[in-house]
Design a protein around this motif. Sequence first.
Motif, short mmCIF file in Angstrom:
data_model
loop_
_atom_site.label_atom_id
_atom_site.label_comp_id
_atom_site.label_asym_id
_atom_site.label_seq_id
_atom_site.Cartn_x
_atom_site.Cartn_y
_atom_site.Cartn_z
N ARG A 500 43.35 -21.65 3.66
CA ARG A 500 43.84 -21.14 4.93
C ARG A 500 42.69 -21.01 5.94
O ARG A 500 41.61 -20.50 5.62
CB ARG A 500 44.51 -19.78 4.75
N ARG A 501 42.93 -21.48 7.16
CA ARG A 501 41.90 -21.42 8.20
C ARG A 501 41.67 -19.97 8.63
O ARG A 501 42.62 -19.25 8.96
CB ARG A 501 42.32 -22.25 9.41
N PRO A 502 40.41 -19.51 8.63
CA PRO A 502 40.13 -18.16 9.12
C PRO A 502 40.53 -18.02 10.60
O PRO A 502 40.67 -19.00 11.32
CB PRO A 502 38.61 -18.03 8.94
N THR A 503 40.68 -16.80 11.02
CA THR A 503 41.13 -16.53 12.39
C THR A 503 40.19 -17.15 13.41
O THR A 503 40.64 -17.66 14.45
CB THR A 503 41.21 -15.00 12.62
N ALA A 504 38.89 -17.14 13.13
CA ALA A 504 37.93 -17.69 14.09
C ALA A 504 38.09 -19.19 14.29
O ALA A 504 37.64 -19.73 15.31
CB ALA A 504 36.50 -17.38 13.63
N LEU A 505 38.73 -19.89 13.33
CA LEU A 505 38.86 -21.34 13.42
C LEU A 505 40.27 -21.79 13.78
O LEU A 505 40.49 -22.97 14.04
CB LEU A 505 38.46 -21.99 12.09
N VAL A 506 41.23 -20.86 13.80
CA VAL A 506 42.62 -21.25 14.05
C VAL A 506 42.79 -21.77 15.46
O VAL A 506 43.49 -22.76 15.71
CB VAL A 506 43.56 -20.06 13.79
N ALA A 507 42.16 -21.10 16.43
CA ALA A 507 42.37 -21.46 17.83
C ALA A 507 41.64 -22.74 18.24
O ALA A 507 41.90 -23.27 19.32
CB ALA A 507 41.92 -20.31 18.74
#
Length: 575
Positions: A500-507
């Motif tokens: 799962r992509r961490p929050t820092a990389l989702v955007a």
Amino acid sequence: MRFNDLLRTVLANIGDGTVATVTRWRQCIDLLAQYDVSGARAANALAAEDRDAILTQLESMRPQVSVEQRVASIVELGSRLRSAGLVRLLGQDHPTLVAAMMATVTLSDADWVGIIPDLGPLARSVLRRRADLGPGAVAALQRFGTVDLALTTLVPREMAQEAAAAPPVQAANDSEQAAEPSQIGRIVAQIERFNETRQHRREEEPAPEAVPPPPLARKERVRANRGALIRRFTFETDAAGVIRAVAGAPRAAVAGLSIGTPASDGRHGADGRALGAFRHRAAFQDARFTIAGGLLAGEWRLSATPRFDPATGRFLDYVGEARRELPHEALVKVSGSASPGWAGLSAASTRQLIHELRTPLNAIQGYAEMIEAQLVGPVSSDYRAMAGQILADARTLLATFDDLDLASRIERGDHRAVSEPVDLPALTHAIVAGFGQGGPVRVVVAAGADLPAIASDPAQVERMLAHLIRAGCAALGEGEQLAVTLLPGAAPDTVEVAVRRPTALVALPDAALFEHEGGIDGQLRDAPQLGLAFTLKLIRGIASHLGGHFEITPHSFRLILPIHAAAREEQGRGH
């Protein structure tokens, strides 16, 4: 309170003589550049009374500061010039200063609307050539078009003087002589005589020699080149990492920049090396630092040492030196159509470079192992600890060289991978257990029941999974966990690893993840040694080489790998 102390210090530093006045002028300009930012709502923004006090001080000092020094103080600010009050104060100054200021200053649309009516025709003329103004500013400039663009007279003064000295025009006949000549006719006749006289003079006069530029223009050109001549300077920061004192370069060009801010989107800032050292209050050497605009614009290398209070041990600041980046240190930019190899080198050159780097590193590692094991005699615990740290760093560097070598081999097509059954859940749990040593486990693994073994090279699968999980851990936020899921693939005879992509990389868009200059590494807690973009490209290359593929979805990174032939046959018998 910190700003009030600075303001009181500057205003109280009266001093005598021109040097003291110029110094105080630059200090006031720098305060406005740092704290009077148009459109900003920062907590440390200038209060109205403080801004008025600084502007009053500048107005009183202006007659004592030469035009050249005033222009230099504005030019050196570059893109940091964002003070509406300063623009209003200097909007009617010397034409050279006004032109330089209006070409670079950045204000909010509302501030432009309020200031444009107070500017002169020259300032508005420079603004009309800018394409970055808001609709309000453009409309305000259009309202002054009838004034700024109007002709003061139909006939030039030189033309009028020559026409007044010329004899009157004789009428062609008595009827025309009797009639009073019209004003338009007189003007037309005067224009014709003026053009004839001017053309005659041009034919008689020799060609003019090249006129040298005025002294002020020459000085401006020299000043523009002065930034390129500055190769190094020293600096001191405050406890927040903001540069406060500078020697060897104009203070206004760098004061206010922070070594604790990541460089992204072409703005000021430092790379991951400086950011990591700053977070740990550690020394660093040759970290990249970008200055986006102004006299010192370009790439610099910083080396700095922290200072602490001897009595309390409290961190005080950094003191260090900056130098221009050398040609071989610059980032290599490769066009998308070319494929010269990793980091801009050919595959053969990359392999040769790795060999030349690995040879001395192996020698250093060997000596460190001898010291740590006390093979050359008794060694104190401090020296053994230092040797252990050297060994850890050497292993990290060797792993980095191995990654570069593997990437080069894959690109060249000469890497040979073995194909063996690999228990993917057991391998994943072993990798996660290694990451969890010495700290809380932030990786959660969920594996489907009875997953078949995959057919692959165990060493390369371990390298690929370790890089993927390590990159995910580097981007985790506070309290966030990395979810790793192992499940049968959607395609037949495949197994899928979903991280799962961490929050820092989702955007971030997919293209930004593979961009070396995207600035994401500076925002990661513990960025990969060669950067996130290289790591993802390496994972993609290994997966493709092993017969699988790597894909990025909006919420996860996915590895799809083929299962082993024996497992495939067993699945076929089960069905």
